[in-house]
Design a protein around this motif. Structure first.
Motif: not given
Ligand code: MN
Length: 254
Positions: A8-9, A37, A39, A96-97, A110
Motif C-alpha cells: 500500500d506504499d 502511497e 496507506s 509495510n513500514p 497492506t
Molecule cells: Mn503503508
C-alpha cells in the motif's frame, strides 16, 4: 512458485522492492502495486473513476512490474483479472513500514490486499515492520523467502490468511517467533488540533492508546522483539453469537 506481490506504499517503496529482488531469484514474481502511497485505505476499491494498469518499465521484456492508479485491493482484483491466466500460488503484501497489529489491521491497505487475495481463494501473507531503529527490509525479505519455502500458509483453513509483523531491528537481533492473536485497544482517541496561517483549524491523528498487554497478542510479541504471526479470517460473523440471536429472533416481529 508464481507470486503476485503488492503493497500500500506504492510500486517503488523500499519494502516491496526488497521482496521483489529477494524472491525473484527463485520464483516467478509479478509486482502489481499502487502508483502512489495508499496507506490506511483498508480494503477499499475504486468505483467512481477509470482504473489503469501500466508496466513500470516498458523496456522490461518480462513485464514483471505494474502500477495501478487505485487501491491495494484494486491491484489484486485487476492483477488477477488482466495478468494471470490461472491464479498465482501466493500473494504477498508488503513489506509495510509500520506495524499492522491490533486494531490497525482494520485500516491497513497492506492487510486489505492480503484479505482480497484470500477472498479469491489464494494463499496470502501481509508483512509489516514496526517503526524502529532499523527497518531491515532485506533481512525480513530473507525471512519471508524461507517462510514460504516451509509452506505453513498452505495448511490454513479456507478464508484464512496470515498477518506477519516484525520489530524494527536487525534480523540477527530478533528474539524469536510467536503465533499470536490480534490485540484489542489502541484506538486513536485524540486529534492534534492546530491553526493554519489563515486562522482555520486543522487536525492530525494523535498516537493510538494502549493495547491489552496479553502476551498472546501481536502487539506484545513485536514490542518484545519477536516476529508475530497471526491467522486472520475473512468471515466477520461471530459464530458464538448465532445461537443466542436465533433464540430471540422469533420475537423481533411482534
Ligand atoms: Mn503503508
Amino acid at each position: 512458485m508464481r507470486i503476485l506481490l503488492t503493497n500500500d506504499d506504492g510500486y517503488s517503496a523500499p519494502g516491496i522492492l526488497a521482496l521483489f529482488h529477494t524472491l525473484r531469484r527463485d520464483h516467478e514474481v509479478t509486482l502489481v502495486a499502487p502508483d502512489r502511497e495508499k496507506s490506511a485505505v483498508g480494503h477499499g476499491i475504486t468505483l467512481n473513476r477509470p482504473l489503469r494498469i501500466a508496466p513500470v518499465d516498458p523496456a522490461d521484456k518480462k513485464n514483471s512490474r505494474y502500477a495501478v492508479n487505485g487501491t491495494p485491493a484494486d491491484c489484486i482484483k485487476l492483477g488477477l483479472s488482466e495478468l494471470f491466466d490461472s491464479p498465482p500460488d501466493l500473494v504477498l503484501s508488503g513489506i509495510n513500514p509500520g506495524s499492522n497489529t491490533g486494531i490497525n489491521i482494520n485500516y491497513s491497505g497492506t492487510v486489505g490486499a492480503a484479505r482480497e487475495a484470500c477472498l479469491n481463494g489464494i494463499s496470502s501473507l501481509a508483512v509489516s515492520i514496526r517503526i524502529g531503529e532499523v527497518m531491515d527490509f532485506d533481512g525480513m525479505a530473507g525471512f519471508i523467502k524461507h517462510f514460504i519455502s516451509r509452506g505453513p500458509h498452505l495448511t490454513l483453513p479456507p478464508g484464512t490468511f496470515l498477518n506477519i509483523n516484525a520489530p524494527g531491528m536487525p534480523m540477527d537481533r530478533i528474539q524469536g517467533i510467536r503465533i499470536t492473536r490480534q490485540a484489542q485497544g489502541n484506538l486513536s482517541e485524540s486529534f492534534e488540533k492546530k491553526t493554519d496561517p489563515t486562522g482555520r483549524f486543522y487536525y492530525w491523528y494523535g498516537r493510538g492508546g494502549p493495547t491489552d498487554d496479553d502476551p498472546e497478542t501481536d502487539d506484545h510479541a513485536v514490542s518484545r522483539g519477536c516476529i508475530s504471526i497471526t491467522p486472520i479470517q475473512c468471515d466477520l460473523t461471530n459464530h458464538d453469537a448465532l445461537a443466542a440471536l436465533r433464540e430471540i429472533d422469533g420475537g423481533l416481529l411482534h
